[in-house]
Write a protein that holds these residues in place. Structure first.
Motif, PDB file in Angstrom:
ATOM      1  N   ARG A  14       0.854  -1.182   0.000  1.00 54.49           N
ATOM      2  CA  ARG A  14       0.000   0.000   0.000  1.00 54.49           C
ATOM      3  C   ARG A  14       0.887   1.229   0.000  1.00 54.49           C
ATOM      4  NH1 ARG A  14      -4.100  -2.110   4.624  1.00 54.49           N
ATOM      5  NH2 ARG A  14      -5.226  -3.570   3.289  1.00 54.49           N
ATOM      6  N   TYR A  15       0.640   2.095  -0.961  1.00 53.10           N
ATOM      7  CA  TYR A  15       1.421   3.325  -1.099  1.00 53.10           C
ATOM      8  C   TYR A  15       0.612   4.491  -0.549  1.00 53.10           C
ATOM      9  CZ  TYR A  15       3.909   0.450  -4.510  1.00 53.10           C
ATOM     10  OH  TYR A  15       4.602  -0.543  -5.125  1.00 53.10           O
ATOM     11  N   TRP A  16       1.261   5.378   0.190  1.00 51.49           N
ATOM     12  CA  TRP A  16       0.603   6.539   0.772  1.00 51.49           C
ATOM     13  C   TRP A  16       1.220   7.812   0.223  1.00 51.49           C
ATOM     14  CZ3 TRP A  16      -3.702   5.841   3.529  1.00 51.49           C
ATOM     15  CH2 TRP A  16      -3.945   4.548   4.017  1.00 51.49           C
ATOM     16  N   GLU A  27      -2.452   0.518  -4.281  1.00 52.76           N
ATOM     17  CA  GLU A  27      -1.882  -0.730  -3.781  1.00 52.76           C
ATOM     18  C   GLU A  27      -1.724  -1.707  -4.929  1.00 52.76           C
ATOM     19  OE1 GLU A  27      -4.777  -1.935  -0.738  1.00 52.76           O
ATOM     20  OE2 GLU A  27      -5.252  -3.650  -1.993  1.00 52.76           O
ATOM     21  N   TYR A  59       8.232   2.114   6.963  1.00 54.18           N
ATOM     22  CA  TYR A  59       7.425   0.961   6.569  1.00 54.18           C
ATOM     23  C   TYR A  59       6.742   0.310   7.763  1.00 54.18           C
ATOM     24  CZ  TYR A  59       9.567   1.460   2.114  1.00 54.18           C
ATOM     25  OH  TYR A  59       9.964   1.992   0.921  1.00 54.18           O
ATOM     26  N   GLU A  63       1.159  -3.996  10.083  1.00 52.33           N
ATOM     27  CA  GLU A  63       0.920  -2.972  11.094  1.00 52.33           C
ATOM     28  C   GLU A  63       2.036  -2.820  12.119  1.00 52.33           C
ATOM     29  OE1 GLU A  63      -3.001  -3.396  12.754  1.00 52.33           O
ATOM     30  OE2 GLU A  63      -3.936  -3.387  10.774  1.00 52.33           O
ATOM     31  N   GLU A  83       3.127  -1.325   4.125  1.00 52.30           N
ATOM     32  CA  GLU A  83       2.689   0.046   3.882  1.00 52.30           C
ATOM     33  C   GLU A  83       3.906   0.946   3.763  1.00 52.30           C
ATOM     34  OE1 GLU A  83      -0.978   1.272   5.634  1.00 52.30           O
ATOM     35  OE2 GLU A  83      -1.053  -0.614   6.743  1.00 52.30           O
TER      36      GLU A  83
END
Length: 91
Positions: A14-16, A27, A59, A63, A83
């Motif tokens: 997942r890219y933010w 993503e 990263y 989570e 992420e």
């Protein structure tokens, strides 16, 4: 440790923020056994300024923060979620 010759783990990336803009997707699924292998796969897939940006990201893997660990030592399991969090300006 990854087993030589075993299929690579399929992970969701997942890219933010700026990483999402550079990747052109929110993503995607990548096959990689380590965070270092994921970086190489993403660089091969996207190129441009994304690889340089990813070197500056923080990263989370499932989570959990990766922190300053060596990406080659961060083992990815099948189904993991990675992420990519670019540095954020704040004030």
């Amino acid at each position: 440790m990854p087993v030589p010759g075993a299929p690579a783990a399929r992970v969701t990336v997942r890219y933010w923020a700026a990483a999402r803009d550079a990747a052109g997707v929110r993503e995607e699924t990548i096959e990689a056994d380590t965070l270092a292998a994921l970086f190489a796969a993403v660089a091969a897939r996207h190129g441009g300024n994304l690889p340089a940006l990813l070197r500056r990201c923080s990263y989370l893997v499932d989570e959990q923060p990766v922190g300053r660990r060596d990406p080659a030592g961060v083992i990815l399991r099948d189904g993991a979620v990675v992420e990519a969090l670019p540095p954020f300006a704040g004030g």
